[in-house]
Design a protein around this motif. Structure first.
Motif, mmCIF file in Angstrom:
data_model
loop_
_atom_site.group_PDB
_atom_site.id
_atom_site.type_symbol
_atom_site.label_atom_id
_atom_site.label_comp_id
_atom_site.label_asym_id
_atom_site.label_seq_id
_atom_site.Cartn_x
_atom_site.Cartn_y
_atom_site.Cartn_z
ATOM 1 N N ASP A 48 -3.474 -5.280 -8.037
ATOM 2 C CA ASP A 48 -3.508 -3.827 -8.050
ATOM 3 C C ASP A 48 -2.129 -3.302 -7.677
ATOM 4 O O ASP A 48 -1.394 -3.934 -6.920
ATOM 5 C CB ASP A 48 -4.559 -3.324 -7.067
ATOM 6 C CG ASP A 48 -5.944 -3.834 -7.436
ATOM 7 O OD1 ASP A 48 -6.589 -3.191 -8.274
ATOM 8 O OD2 ASP A 48 -6.357 -4.883 -6.903
ATOM 9 N N VAL A 57 0.229 -7.978 0.494
ATOM 10 C CA VAL A 57 0.953 -6.828 -0.034
ATOM 11 C C VAL A 57 2.394 -7.261 -0.299
ATOM 12 O O VAL A 57 3.027 -7.885 0.555
ATOM 13 C CB VAL A 57 0.927 -5.638 0.953
ATOM 14 C CG1 VAL A 57 1.760 -4.478 0.427
ATOM 15 C CG2 VAL A 57 -0.516 -5.194 1.213
ATOM 16 N N ALA A 90 -6.441 -3.088 1.385
ATOM 17 C CA ALA A 90 -6.483 -4.547 1.406
ATOM 18 C C ALA A 90 -7.748 -5.120 2.042
ATOM 19 O O ALA A 90 -8.375 -4.486 2.880
ATOM 20 C CB ALA A 90 -5.264 -5.080 2.146
ATOM 21 N N LEU A 149 -0.780 -5.350 -4.611
ATOM 22 C CA LEU A 149 -1.801 -5.929 -3.741
ATOM 23 C C LEU A 149 -2.419 -7.094 -4.493
ATOM 24 O O LEU A 149 -3.036 -6.915 -5.550
ATOM 25 C CB LEU A 149 -2.874 -4.897 -3.390
ATOM 26 C CG LEU A 149 -3.999 -5.389 -2.481
ATOM 27 C CD1 LEU A 149 -3.464 -5.682 -1.082
ATOM 28 C CD2 LEU A 149 -5.114 -4.357 -2.413
ATOM 29 N N PRO A 179 -10.101 -2.730 -4.512
ATOM 30 C CA PRO A 179 -9.638 -2.038 -3.311
ATOM 31 C C PRO A 179 -9.920 -0.547 -3.398
ATOM 32 O O PRO A 179 -10.199 -0.013 -4.472
ATOM 33 C CB PRO A 179 -8.135 -2.296 -3.320
ATOM 34 C CG PRO A 179 -7.799 -2.377 -4.768
ATOM 35 C CD PRO A 179 -8.990 -3.066 -5.397
ATOM 36 N N THR A 226 -8.291 -11.204 2.575
ATOM 37 C CA THR A 226 -7.682 -12.190 1.679
ATOM 38 C C THR A 226 -6.618 -11.579 0.769
ATOM 39 O O THR A 226 -6.305 -12.131 -0.278
ATOM 40 C CB THR A 226 -8.767 -12.857 0.825
ATOM 41 O OG1 THR A 226 -9.476 -11.821 0.119
ATOM 42 C CG2 THR A 226 -9.725 -13.667 1.678
ATOM 43 N N SER A 227 -6.061 -10.451 1.183
ATOM 44 C CA SER A 227 -5.037 -9.767 0.388
ATOM 45 C C SER A 227 -3.643 -10.019 0.929
ATOM 46 O O SER A 227 -3.459 -10.290 2.121
ATOM 47 C CB SER A 227 -5.277 -8.250 0.399
ATOM 48 O OG SER A 227 -6.478 -7.901 -0.210
ATOM 49 N N THR A 259 -5.162 -10.044 -4.247
ATOM 50 C CA THR A 259 -6.363 -10.328 -3.463
ATOM 51 C C THR A 259 -7.146 -11.473 -4.077
ATOM 52 O O THR A 259 -7.411 -11.469 -5.278
ATOM 53 C CB THR A 259 -7.267 -9.083 -3.385
ATOM 54 O OG1 THR A 259 -6.508 -7.996 -2.860
ATOM 55 C CG2 THR A 259 -8.476 -9.333 -2.489
#
Length: 170
Positions: free
Chosen positions: A2, A20, A14, A29, A39, A17-18, A31
Motif C-alpha cells: 500500500d 513502513v 500498519a 506499507l 490497512p 506484520t507490517s 504487510t
C-alpha cells in the motif's frame, strides 16, 4: 503493498506484520497478511502472493530495494524461502533451470519458490526500480551465492530483443 502520503499515516494503518518504507518518492506499507487484510487509509497498490512457505518455528522477512539499468544482473544464487518481486518501473527477467519468467512495466510482480538457482536481470530499455521480499525460515540464511548452475542466457536474449526494438535516438 500500500502507498501512503506520510510515514505517520502508514504507521497508523500498519499491522504487527507490517514494515513502513520510504523509497522511490513514496511511502510504502509492506504487510504479511491474509489476502483479505487491508490497512486503514492509504492506496492499495498490489497483492503479491500467496507465498509457498515451508513449515518453520519462526520466519524472517528480508526486504530489498534495487535499481538495475537494463542488462544489470544479480549474482547467481538460491533462496531458503520464496522470493516475490514488485516493479515500480522497468522490466524484469528471472531465469531458473525450469525456464524464464518476465514481468514488464510498473506494477508487475514475479515470484519464485525456495530452492532453485536463479538469475535476475533487468531487461527492457529503462531502469528497473523495484522491491523484493524473501520470506524464509529464520534459522536459515535467506540467500546463498552459487556457481554450480549455468543459465542458458534466456534473459540476455530478452534484453537483446528489447534493445533491437528500441527506437533510434533513445
Amino acid at each position: 503493498m500500500d502507498r501512503f502520503t506520510s510515514i505517520t499515516a502508514a504507521e497508523a494503518g500498519a499491522a504487527k506484520t507490517s514494515v513502513v518504507v520510504e523509497s522511490f518518492g513514496s511511502t510504502w506499507l509492506f504487510t504479511l497478511a491474509r489476502k483479505a487484510w487491508h490497512p486503514k487509509g492509504g492506496k492499495h497498490v498490489s497483492t503479491v502472493g500467496s507465498l509457498p512457505v515451508a513449515p518453520a518455528t519462526r520466519y524472517a522477512a528480508e526486504y530489498l530495494r534495487s535499481i538495475f539499468t537494463p542488462g544489470t544482473k544479480a549474482p547467481l544464487h538460491v533462496h531458503s524461502g520464496p522470493e516475490a518481486f514488485f516493479a515500480v518501473s522497468g522490466d524484469t527477467c528471472l531465469e531458473t533451470p525450469a525456464g524464464v519468467q518476465t514481468a514488464r512495466g510498473p506494477g508487475t510482480s514475479l515470484m519464485i519458490e525456495a530452492g532453485p538457482p536463479m538469475l535476475l536481470m533487468a531487461i527492457g530499455t529503462v531502469p528497473r526500480q523495484g522491491f523484493a521480499l524473501i520470506l524464509h525460515d529464520a534459522d536459515m540464511p535467506p540467500t546463498t551465492l552459487m556457481q554450480a548452475w549455468h543459465p542458458q542466457g534466456l534473459c540476455a536474449r530478452q534484453l537483446s530483443s528489447d534493445q533491437a526494438q528500441k527506437p533510434a535516438g533513445n
